[in-house]
Design a protein around this motif. Structure first.
Motif, PDB file in Angstrom:
ATOM      1  N   ARG A 194       9.485  -1.261  -5.280  1.00 65.16           N
ATOM      2  CA  ARG A 194      10.574  -0.248  -5.679  1.00 65.16           C
ATOM      3  C   ARG A 194      11.796  -0.799  -5.541  1.00 65.16           C
ATOM      4  NH1 ARG A 194       8.288   5.577  -3.037  1.00 65.16           N
ATOM      5  NH2 ARG A 194       6.897   5.933  -4.558  1.00 65.16           N
ATOM      6  N   ARG A 195      12.187  -1.550  -4.427  1.00 66.38           N
ATOM      7  CA  ARG A 195      13.374  -2.094  -4.399  1.00 66.38           C
ATOM      8  C   ARG A 195      13.907  -3.175  -5.552  1.00 66.38           C
ATOM      9  NH1 ARG A 195      12.769  -4.564   0.279  1.00 66.38           N
ATOM     10  NH2 ARG A 195      12.560  -2.734   1.401  1.00 66.38           N
ATOM     11  N   GLN A 196      12.854  -3.939  -5.513  1.00 64.39           N
ATOM     12  CA  GLN A 196      13.181  -5.083  -6.648  1.00 64.39           C
ATOM     13  C   GLN A 196      13.272  -4.229  -8.187  1.00 64.39           C
ATOM     14  OE1 GLN A 196       9.626  -7.570  -6.487  1.00 64.39           O
ATOM     15  NE2 GLN A 196      10.440  -8.504  -4.622  1.00 64.39           N
TER      16      GLN A 196
ATOM     17  N   GLN B 295       2.479   0.317   1.850  1.00 62.53           N
ATOM     18  CA  GLN B 295       3.628   0.843   1.839  1.00 62.53           C
ATOM     19  C   GLN B 295       4.835   0.075   1.716  1.00 62.53           C
ATOM     20  OE1 GLN B 295       4.307   3.998   1.174  1.00 62.53           O
ATOM     21  NE2 GLN B 295       1.982   4.468   1.376  1.00 62.53           N
ATOM     22  N   ALA B 296       4.672  -0.950   2.215  1.00 62.30           N
ATOM     23  CA  ALA B 296       5.917  -2.099   2.490  1.00 62.30           C
ATOM     24  C   ALA B 296       5.723  -2.740   1.042  1.00 62.30           C
ATOM     25  CB  ALA B 296       5.558  -3.406   3.656  1.00 62.30           C
ATOM     26  N   ALA B 297       4.523  -2.932   0.587  1.00 62.22           N
ATOM     27  CA  ALA B 297       4.592  -3.689  -0.880  1.00 62.22           C
ATOM     28  C   ALA B 297       5.075  -2.629  -1.885  1.00 62.22           C
ATOM     29  CB  ALA B 297       2.928  -4.197  -1.299  1.00 62.22           C
TER      30      ALA B 297
ATOM     31  N   ALA C 239      -5.085   1.104   8.655  1.00 65.40           N
ATOM     32  CA  ALA C 239      -3.699   1.455   9.012  1.00 65.40           C
ATOM     33  C   ALA C 239      -2.727   0.253   8.724  1.00 65.40           C
ATOM     34  CB  ALA C 239      -3.631   1.787  10.459  1.00 65.40           C
ATOM     35  N   GLU C 240      -3.376  -0.972   8.836  1.00 63.36           N
ATOM     36  CA  GLU C 240      -2.494  -2.201   8.682  1.00 63.36           C
ATOM     37  C   GLU C 240      -2.427  -2.308   7.158  1.00 63.36           C
ATOM     38  OE1 GLU C 240      -2.647  -7.103   9.343  1.00 63.36           O
ATOM     39  OE2 GLU C 240      -3.581  -5.657  10.951  1.00 63.36           O
ATOM     40  N   ILE C 241      -3.411  -2.084   6.400  1.00 62.18           N
ATOM     41  CA  ILE C 241      -3.418  -2.233   4.804  1.00 62.18           C
ATOM     42  C   ILE C 241      -2.367  -1.221   4.458  1.00 62.18           C
ATOM     43  CG2 ILE C 241      -4.963  -1.866   2.883  1.00 62.18           C
ATOM     44  CD1 ILE C 241      -7.246  -3.130   4.406  1.00 62.18           C
ATOM     45  N   GLU C 242      -2.654  -0.138   5.010  1.00 64.35           N
ATOM     46  CA  GLU C 242      -1.773   1.222   4.623  1.00 64.35           C
ATOM     47  C   GLU C 242      -0.192   0.605   4.541  1.00 64.35           C
ATOM     48  OE1 GLU C 242      -0.605   4.503   2.405  1.00 64.35           O
ATOM     49  OE2 GLU C 242      -2.670   3.709   2.876  1.00 64.35           O
ATOM     50  N   VAL C 243      -0.130   0.177   5.843  1.00 67.15           N
ATOM     51  CA  VAL C 243       1.426  -0.086   6.368  1.00 67.15           C
ATOM     52  C   VAL C 243       1.669  -1.194   4.994  1.00 67.15           C
ATOM     53  CG1 VAL C 243       2.780  -1.365   7.953  1.00 67.15           C
ATOM     54  CG2 VAL C 243       1.453   0.471   8.684  1.00 67.15           C
ATOM     55  N   GLU C 244       0.961  -2.378   4.942  1.00 63.01           N
ATOM     56  CA  GLU C 244       1.149  -3.268   4.082  1.00 63.01           C
ATOM     57  C   GLU C 244       1.391  -2.723   2.632  1.00 63.01           C
ATOM     58  OE1 GLU C 244      -1.343  -6.683   4.419  1.00 63.01           O
ATOM     59  OE2 GLU C 244      -0.906  -6.846   6.579  1.00 63.01           O
TER      60      GLU C 244
END
Length: 172
Positions: free
Chosen positions: A131-133, A124-126, A117-122
């Motif tokens: 995408r933002r960049q 998604q954050a990455a 779950a933490e890997i998935e969150v990270e």
């Protein structure tokens, strides 16, 4: 052989024989009345003592056999209890080991799930960050391209017409 010349000890007088016989009878009566019962009584007492001793020895032997049987039964019972306790201890040990293994599996599964779950969150954050960049870079690049291409009013009008043509083509 002449028996008349023999000494008097070998041929006693009839009077002497009578008195000897009478003394013998008196001694026999006294012994029969007093001596013989005392001897029989002592022999009976001795026989009774020996019989009682034999009976006590037999009883002691029987008790010893009973004690041996009881001790063997107690030893057997102790062995059975020992085996039972050992079996219970092994069962308890196995149960504790199984519980510990189950708990370890559950804990590792929970840790693995949390890590995923933490890997998935990270992840998604990455992805959001990338995408933002990319969006920021795209906007900056588009802005620079548009500034260079659309510096004149005519270029801006041509670009707008081009966009409108694309929108109308895609809508059909």
């Amino acid at each position: 052989m002449d028996f008349n010349n023999l000494p008097s000890i070998l041929t006693p007088d009839p009077g002497l024989l009578f008195w000897m016989f009478l003394a013998f009878v008196v001694v026999l009566v006294v012994l029969a009345k007093f001596g013989l019962p005392a001897m029989i009584d002592m022999v009976d007492k001795r026989k009774n003592f020996i019989d009682e001793s034999l009976q006590k020895a037999q009883e002691a032997n029987d008790r010893l056999d009973n004690i041996k049987k009881e001790s063997e039964a107690l030893i057997q019972e102790a062995r059975e209890k020992q085996a039972s306790i050992m079996n219970e201890a092994m069962a308890t040990r196995d149960e504790i080991v199984a519980k510990a293994q189950d708990k370890a599996r559950e804990e590792s599964a929970r840790i693995l799930k949390e890590a995923k779950a933490e890997i998935e969150v990270e992840k998604q954050a990455a992805i959001q960050s990338v995408r933002r960049q990319v969006a920021e870079l795209s906007v900056e690049i588009s802005g620079k391209i548009l500034r260079t291409k659309l510096q004149t009013d005519k270029a801006q009008m041509d670009y707008i017409d081009h966009l409108l043509d694309e929108v109308t083509v895609t809508d059909k």
